[in-house]
Design an enzyme around this catalytic site. Structure first.
Site, PDB file in Angstrom:
ATOM      1  N   GLU A  29     -42.322   0.591 -13.304  1.00 53.63           N
ATOM      2  CA  GLU A  29     -40.960   0.164 -13.663  1.00 53.63           C
ATOM      3  C   GLU A  29     -41.018  -1.156 -14.415  1.00 53.63           C
ATOM      4  OE1 GLU A  29     -37.492  -0.225 -14.749  1.00 53.63           O
ATOM      5  OE2 GLU A  29     -37.764   1.564 -13.506  1.00 53.63           O
ATOM      6  N   THR A  68     -37.905   8.899 -16.453  1.00 51.95           N
ATOM      7  CA  THR A  68     -37.480   7.776 -17.290  1.00 51.95           C
ATOM      8  C   THR A  68     -35.984   7.739 -17.563  1.00 51.95           C
ATOM      9  OG1 THR A  68     -38.239   9.139 -19.146  1.00 51.95           O
ATOM     10  CG2 THR A  68     -39.699   7.385 -18.410  1.00 51.95           C
ATOM     11  N   GLY A  69     -35.240   8.713 -17.069  1.00 48.94           N
ATOM     12  CA  GLY A  69     -33.784   8.652 -17.128  1.00 48.94           C
ATOM     13  C   GLY A  69     -33.178   8.823 -18.497  1.00 48.94           C
ATOM     14  N   GLU A 115     -13.617   6.093 -15.479  1.00 51.48           N
ATOM     15  CA  GLU A 115     -13.838   5.142 -14.390  1.00 51.48           C
ATOM     16  C   GLU A 115     -13.678   3.706 -14.880  1.00 51.48           C
ATOM     17  OE1 GLU A 115     -16.795   7.601 -11.345  1.00 51.48           O
ATOM     18  OE2 GLU A 115     -17.596   5.900 -12.477  1.00 51.48           O
ATOM     19  N   VAL A 172     -13.536  10.137 -33.900  1.00 49.90           N
ATOM     20  CA  VAL A 172     -13.741   8.764 -34.360  1.00 49.90           C
ATOM     21  C   VAL A 172     -14.735   8.771 -35.513  1.00 49.90           C
ATOM     22  CG1 VAL A 172     -14.661   6.491 -33.737  1.00 49.90           C
ATOM     23  CG2 VAL A 172     -13.196   7.739 -32.123  1.00 49.90           C
ATOM     24  N   ARG A 217     -24.628  10.499 -22.333  1.00 49.70           N
ATOM     25  CA  ARG A 217     -25.932   9.859 -22.286  1.00 49.70           C
ATOM     26  C   ARG A 217     -26.989  10.768 -22.905  1.00 49.70           C
ATOM     27  NH1 ARG A 217     -26.007   5.359 -19.323  1.00 49.70           N
ATOM     28  NH2 ARG A 217     -28.252   5.450 -18.983  1.00 49.70           N
ATOM     29  N   HIS A 233      -7.533  15.993  13.575  1.00 51.62           N
ATOM     30  CA  HIS A 233      -6.214  15.599  13.072  1.00 51.62           C
ATOM     31  C   HIS A 233      -5.911  14.173  13.522  1.00 51.62           C
ATOM     32  CE1 HIS A 233      -1.972  15.905  12.007  1.00 51.62           C
ATOM     33  NE2 HIS A 233      -1.699  15.358  13.189  1.00 51.62           N
TER      34      HIS A 233
END
Length: 464
Positions: free
Chosen positions: A33, A139-140, A185, A235, A271, A443
């Site tokens: 990392e 590695t995302g 979000e 856009v 992404r 409940h």
């Protein structure tokens, strides 16, 4: 030259989970990392910090709109943006240090630096080369560029989700390009903090791929909260001048061109997998048309001993999907039967109300020609939800018409992200709506709405 059974490249949710599971299974493991902290995008500049800001801004919303109704009276709280960011950073620190502790606890070596694979069985980090019987690429992903548009990101005026989490001040106006999870979000966060938020979306519906009824209801709720939507708009460019940005877009319905000005523009168009610098082409690792790493049913690439998981491969770019693959891949390497059920991976949007889904949508089932039933229950019929001003929304359960087996569930309402997991477990065990309906639910809880939706698949809900 250090020798390992497994070296994992990347310490995000997929990578660190894979490394820990490998170590737990008795394999000598290291994780590469290059960040100063572990946890990848999710813990550092993604899932965790965004949820901290969502929580803080929601508390402000409650204080401004609901406290007085409950007899909690006093001056409205003022926003200390620097302190809010400090709170967010503290949350990040607690989580990333937690992963570091888990590495030490499980004897996972952290190889600090950026990794590459000069040849099968070897990982280079800095000037050092380490040997590994197996390599897991985790590695995302990185923020994707706006398709077909001239946009230069500076992370100050034109930002990705990373920049949106650390703006110098709360903007007066923000334009969000993309009405997916990230855009909605972060748009919600700033809208609650007083920012005028305009969302520009290429498609005609928000949250692409979700249940159509949820999409319509969700957009209405967000509009009521103050977000403005411009749908069906492409856009073409974003220009910055004098500390502001101008977004130019064209409406698909009539090809008319328009522009809008903002203090900040958030590019939230998804992404893209991140595999730069690994040396995959020279190794013979194959990529898909979308630039993802191609793998077989056991997460192995075209090169024996090299595996890949998470956002770097096909499938939904979700932290929990990567975690599941990390555990399963580790088990395969250790000679066990690793498995991921891709039909039962929930998706959640952490706005207020929350939105959660798992399994099939009605549209998908119609396209498949499969007969189904729908059981629906409104949170207005749920006592707990009404008590906390969260009666908007519903639970929608979709089941096979003949067998009553649960095929999917879509929830918009309080704690939807937690409620969905009852249905995830039900689907894993092949449960029917009747199984859920016959299970006693405490409940008063929000979960009763799930049971009522299951009852609605049969003879009918009680409180509808």
């Amino acid at each position: 030259m250090a020798q390992y059974d497994v070296i994992v490249i990347g310490a995000g949710p997929g990578g660190y989970v894979a490394a820990i599971r490998c170590a737990q299974l008795g394999l000598k493991t290291a994780c590469v990392e290059g960040r100063e902290t572990l946890g990848g995008t999710c813990l550092n500049v993604g899932c965790i910090p965004s949820k901290a800001l969502l929580h803080a801004s929601h508390q402000l919303h409650e204080a401004e709109h609901n406290f007085a109704k409950m007899g909690l009276k006093g001056a409205a709280p003022k926003v200390d943006w620097k302190q809010m960011l400090a709170y967010k950073d503290d949350v990040i620190g607690q989580n990333t240090k937690g992963i570091e502790f888990l590495f030490k606890k499980n004897k996972v070596d952290w190889l600090k630096g950026w990794g590459s694979i000069p040849e099968a069985g070897k990982v280079k980090v800095g000037d050092e080369v380490h040997e590994a019987k197996n390599i897991i690429i985790a590695t995302g992903s990185v923020p994707a560029s706006v398709p077909g548009a001239e946009v230069e990101v500076d992370e100050k005026i034109v930002v990705t989700s990373t920049g949106a989490l650390e703006l110098g001040k709360i903007p007066k106006k923000m334009v969000v390009i993309g009405a997916g999870v990230i855009g909605l979000e972060m748009g919600s966060v700033y809208s609650r903090l007083g920012t005028e938020v305009e969302v520009i979306e290429f498609l005609d519906a928000i949250t692409p791929g979700m249940d159509a009824e949820v999409q319509k209801t969700f957009q209405k709720m967000l509009t009521k909260q103050g977000l403005k939507f411009t749908m069906g708009a492409a856009v073409s460019k974003v220009e910055t001048k004098g500390g502001k940005a101008t977004v130019t877009y064209k409406l698909r319905k009539d090809e008319s061109e328009h522009s809008t000005e903002a203090d900040v523009v958030l590019c939230a168009t998804g992404r893209a997998p991140y595999t730069d610098g690994l040396g995959l082409k020279a190794l013979g690792v194959q990529l898909t048309k979308r630039g993802q790493i191609a793998t077989d049913g056991h997460w192995q690439t075209a090169v024996k001993g090299i595996y890949a998981i998470g956002d770097a491969i096909e499938g939904p770019m979700l932290a929990h999907k990567a975690e599941d693959e990390g555990m399963a891949c580790a088990e395969v390497i250790a000679g066990k039967a690793g498995h991921v059920n891709y039909d039962v991976i929930p998706g959640v949007i952490y706005t207020h109300p929350e939105v959660a889904s798992v399994g099939k949508t009605e549209q998908q089932l119609k396209e498949e020609g499969r007969a189904y039933k729908v059981g629906k229950f409104s949170f207005m019929g749920n006592g707990r939800a009404k008590a906390v001003f969260a009666g908007d929304g519903f639970v929608k359960l979709i089941v096979d018409k003949e067998t009553d087996r649960v095929l999917g569930c879509h929830i918009i309402g309080p704690s939807a992200g937690d409620l969905i997991h009852e249905i995830c477990v039900a689907m894993e065990f092949g449960a029917s709506a009747e199984d859920v309906a016959l299970t006693c639910h405490a409940h008063p809880t929000f979960s009763e709405a799930v049971r009522e939706a299951a009852l609605a698949c049969g003879d009918g809900a009680i409180h509808a």
